[in-house]
Design an enzyme around this catalytic site. Sequence first.
Site, mmCIF file in Angstrom:
data_model
loop_
_atom_site.group_PDB
_atom_site.id
_atom_site.type_symbol
_atom_site.label_atom_id
_atom_site.label_comp_id
_atom_site.label_asym_id
_atom_site.label_seq_id
_atom_site.Cartn_x
_atom_site.Cartn_y
_atom_site.Cartn_z
ATOM 1 N N LYS A 126 -5.761 -37.260 -9.738
ATOM 2 C CA LYS A 126 -6.836 -37.818 -10.563
ATOM 3 C C LYS A 126 -6.228 -38.397 -11.836
ATOM 4 O O LYS A 126 -5.710 -39.493 -11.827
ATOM 5 C CB LYS A 126 -7.902 -36.752 -10.806
ATOM 6 C CG LYS A 126 -8.600 -36.333 -9.500
ATOM 7 C CD LYS A 126 -9.629 -35.257 -9.707
ATOM 8 C CE LYS A 126 -10.401 -34.967 -8.425
ATOM 9 N NZ LYS A 126 -9.575 -34.455 -7.308
ATOM 10 N N SER B 285 -17.335 -31.024 -10.922
ATOM 11 C CA SER B 285 -17.052 -32.403 -10.540
ATOM 12 C C SER B 285 -18.273 -33.284 -10.377
ATOM 13 O O SER B 285 -18.165 -34.503 -10.460
ATOM 14 C CB SER B 285 -16.247 -32.416 -9.228
ATOM 15 O OG SER B 285 -16.987 -31.825 -8.170
ATOM 16 N N HIS C 42 -10.601 -31.546 -12.465
ATOM 17 C CA HIS C 42 -11.177 -32.572 -13.339
ATOM 18 C C HIS C 42 -10.966 -32.256 -14.816
ATOM 19 O O HIS C 42 -11.512 -32.959 -15.672
ATOM 20 C CB HIS C 42 -12.656 -32.749 -13.028
ATOM 21 C CG HIS C 42 -12.904 -33.495 -11.759
ATOM 22 N ND1 HIS C 42 -12.868 -34.871 -11.679
ATOM 23 C CD2 HIS C 42 -13.153 -33.059 -10.500
ATOM 24 C CE1 HIS C 42 -13.113 -35.250 -10.437
ATOM 25 N NE2 HIS C 42 -13.276 -34.162 -9.697
#
Length: 392
Positions: free
Chosen positions: A240, A181, A209
């Site tokens: 996200k 990340s 991610h």
Amino acid sequence: MANQLEFLKERIAELKEQGLYHDLKVLGSPQGARAVINGKEVINLSSNNYLGLANHPKLKEAAIEATKKYGAGAGAVRTIIGNMSIHEELERKLAEFKGAEAVLVFQSGFTANMGTIPALVDEGDVIISDELNHASIIDGCRLSKAEVKRYKHSDMKDLEEVLKSCTGYNHKMIITDGVFSMDGDIARLPEIVELAEKYGAITYVDDAHASGVLGRSGRGSVDHFNLHGRVDVQIGTLSKAIGVVGGYVAGRKELKDYLIQRGRPLLFSTAPTPGVAAACIAAIDILSSDTSYTDKLWDNTRYFKAALKEMGFNTGNSETPITPVIVGDSKLANALSDNLFEEGVFAQSIVYPTVPMGRARVRTIVTADHTKEDLDFALKAFERVGKRLNII
């Protein structure tokens, strides 16, 4: 009356002196490519809203309709009576999307790790963890009774040496982020899987991610490397690229069944709201039928990353939309962030303990929502500020 927390003032003063203290920024608009932050409209380069789905009309409509139908909250933990049909539908959709037998949804990606790691390994087991793994993995490991060994970041020779030393344990589990990340590099998952199979270890990948970013329409790192059926535990996030909030565990049906019995966040925290579940379903439906979001994300990523490198900025080993601009010193990173904000660009500085001392940076993420005009505006600001601060 004595203030027993008076010592915190001294600690805060120390953090400020070291350049490690941050005030919270205030977002006064939707989480978009352009956003109002602390009352000022800026190009937003610090959002995890990779695909722009947080503001998608279909997600907002789905959340509203589910709230009207089911109510504002689930009202209980899932093991009592908070397990709604809409949660079950979300898990079926996610399992199909991920190509997994089953999925279990948690309240966040953080709680997914906190609940899953201690449930899977216990005293007499060992965890082998990449040294740059996310804080939620580190805390999940701490909560377990297993011994924890670390291997050098993405160093497969070191990983094998650690595996060789792990004798006499009941179970071995290798844990890695799919995408790291803070640096934006991708785990060497094929080699990790080969070593796990060679030494009889469980494989555990956190795709926070990578979800919505790697693989076909964002199916994640396992899909990206075509490792279906060879990774035991896949952790993902819904907060996200998916644009809402929550986390999940994907894998075999027995993994889900066991975590329902022993995953403490699921057992002791209220289930996700119906609106959240419905919005996540809408996002998965979009990604299942449309590649344009991930296509645009990667087009913007390549454009922005190449321009920063050409200017002379140190972007490390990034391979993904996470592109750090590494400056080393914490105060310089804060100055870079502050100066960019004055120029109309928000790129958050990241300092110790989130990154190692001496590796401070501003961390940028471009999204599918950014236009080339947005990116050009930001790049010109980076160039002006970089020269002003003698970074380039």
